[in-house]
Design a protein around this motif. Structure first.
Motif, PDB file in Angstrom:
ATOM      1  N   ILE A   1       3.538  76.293  15.027  1.00  0.00           N
ATOM      2  CA  ILE A   1       2.928  75.090  14.464  1.00  0.00           C
ATOM      3  C   ILE A   1       2.720  74.104  15.601  1.00  0.00           C
ATOM      4  N   ASN A   2       1.448  73.796  15.883  1.00  0.00           N
ATOM      5  CA  ASN A   2       1.113  72.891  16.973  1.00  0.00           C
ATOM      6  C   ASN A   2       0.059  71.913  16.470  1.00  0.00           C
ATOM      7  N   THR A   3       0.335  70.636  16.603  1.00  0.00           N
ATOM      8  CA  THR A   3      -0.598  69.634  16.066  1.00  0.00           C
ATOM      9  C   THR A   3      -1.878  69.548  16.895  1.00  0.00           C
ATOM     10  N   GLY A   4      -1.799  69.983  18.167  1.00  0.00           N
ATOM     11  CA  GLY A   4      -2.930  69.791  19.067  1.00  0.00           C
ATOM     12  C   GLY A   4      -3.060  68.314  19.396  1.00  0.00           C
ATOM     13  N   PRO A   5      -4.066  67.977  20.205  1.00  0.00           N
ATOM     14  CA  PRO A   5      -4.269  66.552  20.498  1.00  0.00           C
ATOM     15  C   PRO A   5      -4.728  65.859  19.220  1.00  0.00           C
ATOM     16  N   THR A   6      -4.059  64.798  18.869  1.00  0.00           N
ATOM     17  CA  THR A   6      -4.425  64.127  17.623  1.00  0.00           C
ATOM     18  C   THR A   6      -4.399  62.616  17.848  1.00  0.00           C
ATOM     19  N   GLY A   7      -5.332  61.952  17.202  1.00  0.00           N
ATOM     20  CA  GLY A   7      -5.384  60.507  17.312  1.00  0.00           C
ATOM     21  C   GLY A   7      -4.252  59.841  16.536  1.00  0.00           C
ATOM     22  N   GLU A   8      -3.621  60.630  15.631  1.00  0.00           N
ATOM     23  CA  GLU A   8      -2.592  60.032  14.781  1.00  0.00           C
ATOM     24  C   GLU A   8      -1.222  60.146  15.431  1.00  0.00           C
ATOM     25  N   GLU A   9      -0.214  59.680  14.716  1.00  0.00           N
ATOM     26  CA  GLU A   9       1.166  59.831  15.157  1.00  0.00           C
ATOM     27  C   GLU A   9       1.532  61.318  15.068  1.00  0.00           C
ATOM     28  N   PRO A  10       1.785  62.019  16.209  1.00  0.00           N
ATOM     29  CA  PRO A  10       1.972  63.468  16.171  1.00  0.00           C
ATOM     30  C   PRO A  10       3.204  63.904  15.351  1.00  0.00           C
ATOM     31  N   ALA A  11       4.262  63.093  15.334  1.00  0.00           N
ATOM     32  CA  ALA A  11       5.452  63.468  14.566  1.00  0.00           C
ATOM     33  C   ALA A  11       5.117  63.552  13.079  1.00  0.00           C
TER      34      ALA A  11
ATOM     35  N   ASP B   1       5.991  73.684  17.951  1.00  0.00           N
ATOM     36  CA  ASP B   1       5.350  73.739  19.259  1.00  0.00           C
ATOM     37  C   ASP B   1       4.825  72.361  19.640  1.00  0.00           C
ATOM     38  N   SER B   2       5.502  71.710  20.584  1.00  0.00           N
ATOM     39  CA  SER B   2       5.013  70.419  21.068  1.00  0.00           C
ATOM     40  C   SER B   2       5.644  70.128  22.422  1.00  0.00           C
ATOM     41  N   PRO B   3       4.881  69.460  23.298  1.00  0.00           N
ATOM     42  CA  PRO B   3       5.492  69.046  24.566  1.00  0.00           C
ATOM     43  C   PRO B   3       6.449  67.866  24.396  1.00  0.00           C
ATOM     44  N   LYS B   4       6.380  67.200  23.246  1.00  0.00           N
ATOM     45  CA  LYS B   4       7.187  65.978  23.067  1.00  0.00           C
ATOM     46  C   LYS B   4       8.452  66.264  22.254  1.00  0.00           C
ATOM     47  N   PRO B   5       9.633  66.072  22.846  1.00  0.00           N
ATOM     48  CA  PRO B   5      10.887  66.331  22.118  1.00  0.00           C
ATOM     49  C   PRO B   5      10.977  65.591  20.781  1.00  0.00           C
ATOM     50  N   ALA B   6      10.437  64.413  20.696  1.00  0.00           N
ATOM     51  CA  ALA B   6      10.528  63.652  19.442  1.00  0.00           C
ATOM     52  C   ALA B   6       9.713  64.349  18.341  1.00  0.00           C
ATOM     53  N   VAL B   7       8.592  64.945  18.721  1.00  0.00           N
ATOM     54  CA  VAL B   7       7.759  65.664  17.750  1.00  0.00           C
ATOM     55  C   VAL B   7       8.453  66.961  17.332  1.00  0.00           C
ATOM     56  N   VAL B   8       9.071  67.624  18.321  1.00  0.00           N
ATOM     57  CA  VAL B   8       9.843  68.829  18.018  1.00  0.00           C
ATOM     58  C   VAL B   8      10.948  68.489  17.007  1.00  0.00           C
ATOM     59  N   ALA B   9      11.652  67.398  17.269  1.00  0.00           N
ATOM     60  CA  ALA B   9      12.758  67.002  16.383  1.00  0.00           C
ATOM     61  C   ALA B   9      12.243  66.735  14.971  1.00  0.00           C
ATOM     62  N   ALA B  10      11.072  66.088  14.867  1.00  0.00           N
ATOM     63  CA  ALA B  10      10.501  65.811  13.542  1.00  0.00           C
ATOM     64  C   ALA B  10      10.192  67.122  12.825  1.00  0.00           C
ATOM     65  N   GLY B  11       9.639  68.083  13.557  1.00  0.00           N
ATOM     66  CA  GLY B  11       9.322  69.388  12.967  1.00  0.00           C
ATOM     67  C   GLY B  11      10.578  70.102  12.504  1.00  0.00           C
ATOM     68  N   LEU B  12      11.606  70.072  13.333  1.00  0.00           N
ATOM     69  CA  LEU B  12      12.862  70.752  12.977  1.00  0.00           C
ATOM     70  C   LEU B  12      13.490  70.130  11.736  1.00  0.00           C
ATOM     71  N   ARG B  13      13.422  68.826  11.648  1.00  0.00           N
ATOM     72  CA  ARG B  13      13.996  68.145  10.478  1.00  0.00           C
ATOM     73  C   ARG B  13      13.280  68.552   9.192  1.00  0.00           C
ATOM     74  N   ALA B  14      11.969  68.754   9.303  1.00  0.00           N
ATOM     75  CA  ALA B  14      11.189  69.103   8.106  1.00  0.00           C
ATOM     76  C   ALA B  14      11.351  70.579   7.726  1.00  0.00           C
ATOM     77  N   CYS B  15      11.854  71.367   8.671  1.00  0.00           N
ATOM     78  CA  CYS B  15      11.874  72.813   8.491  1.00  0.00           C
ATOM     79  C   CYS B  15      13.075  73.236   7.637  1.00  0.00           C
TER      80      CYS B  15
END
Lengths: 325, 261
Positions: B44-54, B75-89
């Motif tokens: 799961i990768n958001t790709g470049p997005t104009g929105e808040e990636p998390a 899948d994200s280069p940003k640890p904060a986005v990774v953490a958001a994904g893990l929390r939702a998983c």
């Protein structure tokens, strides 16, 4: 000194298969039986306890060959020719978990009995016993294909295990089992590749993989046992490794091959050093069954009451929870 | 072979559109089709997005979980986005990805620990992309050592020897393969070996052919996980066939017709 046992865990799991249907499930059985569900090799509760112990089915024939061994005939003499009575005794007296009815009489070289007669036998046995039923055809492909649809219809809703489907002849049986709610017994002759192939062909026709039981061949002690043993073991290992086309419970028809062995048949006059002929046959049957249990058999099909008693004891011992655990 | 489907990635135009319009059906459909194709997990990768990636990551994870129940690779280069994904998983997750760089290991090893997640680790570090197999192994060893110090089980590690496009770094395809057997000897239980397969054919004219050829070669070298396109039927057939040839699955004439394990 405490010994640390090696524990093994597997990614796959053997399918759970239930045979028989109660009134609530659309059948008339007083009880059902369930096999499979294993997450480890047999009798290793430390790796993963098996939810279902192996079962003993007793074979009932609608016709026995004229040269049937004397010591096999002995205890069953008064029920030969009366399959319903025979089945009732197996369940009531010998404690069979289920009955394996072999419809031999339709074979053109035997009695060439009609499909209707075979269906009537099935109905009679169903009426006589509360236990679930395995039904096996005569092995003559064309005749089996005439008999199977009538037989599965006669047992509609009873969730029998019906066989045997072989690579050369499986389509009619699959269709009949799907139509009447039965489970299928799939046989490949001591060949893991062909067994997998057959399972794929059967599932491609719409049979769910958890309505198949495998019969990986025929052998007995001294006559190919080690081949069948190793194939069954290999099938089970593949299933536990995640191969869903080999993750079905297994059945071994023991009696037929065991009683073909000369050790089981020869009279004492011919071979005095082998000991009492009355016990050799049952011993041959029981020893063969015990080996198959170790290789992963979920159902062993036996004939002689003595070997049934011995194998039931072996299963009880092997599945007993050791003291102190 | 552990297959991670690569298609839910905002770099694909259709996925970017689905994200923008919050088209849950399109995402769910893509998830289901990849699982039907043989994926064991989905990236799961958001790709470049104009929105808040998390936020986007959270929505994607939730949407995919509505449709299917398999592990997700966040899948994200940003640890904060990774953490958001893990929390939702809800189920098992993988983190995609750390490198051998201290800063990334410091950020992502604790997350893997906290969520019991698998951790994909690229064998690159502060010095950049290694140029040969030995340099890859050296970084792999450093990653394994850090994981062991942290207490992450080594079989939660998915070491990636870095696959580069054949048209840009032709010599590196072979170096990545050569590194694989060395990874397996680093620890017990051995780490998994993963590749981001499609990279090898980036910008080439015969993408599917190059992908599937390289996949079979990687499988023979001990690669046991890959991020790839499970909708590529030819590729998935090669994956099954290589598994057969490596004695990982039992052969029969119709093995391709059976559901993959």
């Amino acid at each position: 000194m405490p010994v640390e046992l090696m524990r093994e865990s597997w990614p796959g799991k053997i399918f759970t298969v239930t045979i028989g249907a109660t009134a609530a499930e659309g059948g008339t059985r007083a009880r059902t039986v369930t096999v499979g569900g294993h997450a480890a090799l047999p009798f290793l509760p430390g790796d993963a306890p098996s939810p279902h112990r192996p079962l003993v089915a007793m074979e009932v024939l609608d016709a026995v060959p004229p040269d049937w061994p004397e010591h096999l005939r002995g205890p069953l003499a008064d029920v030969i020719g009366a399959p319903a009575e025979w089945a009732r005794r197996c369940v009531d007296v010998y404690g069979a978990d289920l009955i394996c009815l072999r419809l031999q009489s339709p074979h053109p070289d035997w009695q060439d009995a009609s499909p209707d007669a075979a269906a009537a036998t099935v109905r009679a046995v169903l009426a006589a016993v509360p236990a679930p039923l395995i039904i096996v055809g005569c092995g003559h492909a064309d005749k089996d294909n005439e008999v199977w649809p009538r037989v599965t219809e006669a047992a509609k809703g009873e969730r029998c295990l019906v066989g045997v489907a072989v690579p050369e002849n499986y389509k009619t049986l699959v269709v009949a089992c799907l139509a009447d709610g039965h489970t299928i017994l799939a046989e490949a002759p001591i060949d893991v590749n062909i067994q997998k192939q057959l399972n794929i062909l059967i599932t491609e026709m719409g049979m769910p993989p958890d309505r198949i039981v495998l019969h990986p061949g025929n052998a007995s002690l001294g006559y190919g046992l080690e081949y069948e043993y190793s194939i069954m073991e290999r099938i089970r290992l593949a299933g536990l490794q995640g191969d869903k086309m080999l993750a079905q419970p297994m059945l071994a028809i023991v009696a037929d091959e065991a009683w073909k062995a000369k050790e089981a048949r020869l009279p004492e006059t011919a071979m005095p050093v082998w000991g009492a002929a009355a016990h050799r046959g049952p011993a041959w049957e029981a020893a063969t069954a015990a080996a198959f249990l170790q290789s992963g058999a979920d159902i062993v099909v036996l004939l002689h009451p003595e070997s049934v008693a011995a194998v039931k004891r072996a299963i009880a011992d092997l599945t007993a929870v050791p003291a102190g655990t | 072979m552990f297959v991670i489907g690569e298609r839910i990635n905002g770099m694909f135009r259709s996925v970017a559109r689905a994200i923008r319009e919050r088209d849950a059906n399109a995402i769910a459909d893509l998830a289901r089709r990849q699982v039907a194709g043989g994926a064991h997990a989905l990236d799961i990768n958001t790709g470049p997005t104009g929105e808040e990636p998390a936020e986007v990551m959270t929505w994607l994870v939730q949407t995919v979980q509505e449709a299917i129940d398999i592990p997700l690779s966040i899948d994200s280069p940003k640890p904060a986005v990774v953490a958001a994904g893990l929390r939702a998983c809800r189920g098992r997750a993988l983190i995609n990805s750390t490198t051998g760089a201290q800063e990334r290991l410091d950020a992502l090893l604790p997350l893997a620990q906290e969520f019991g997640a698998g951790l994909i680790a690229l064998t690159i570090d502060e010095r950049g992309i290694p140029r040969n197999a030995a340099a890859r192994a050296e970084i792999a060893l450093a990653i394994v050592a850090r994981a062991m110090e942290t207490g992450l089980p080594t079989d939660h590690l998915y070491l990636d020897p870095i696959v580069l496009p054949v048209n840009a770094a032709q010599d590196q395809c072979r170096e990545a393969l050569a590194a694989m057997p060395t990874f397996r000897t680093l620890c017990e239980p051995p780490p998994h070996i993963i590749i981001g397969l499609s990279n090898v054919s980036q910008g080439t004219a015969n993408r599917s052919l190059i992908n599937r050829t390289y996949l079979a070669m990687a499988q023979a070298c001990g690669c046991d996980a890959a991020i790839l396109d499970p909708l590529d039927k030819d590729l998935m057939d090669v994956l099954r066939t290589a598994g057969i040839l490596l004695n990982q699955e039992i052969y029969c004439d119709s093995y391709l017709q059976s559901q993959p394990a």
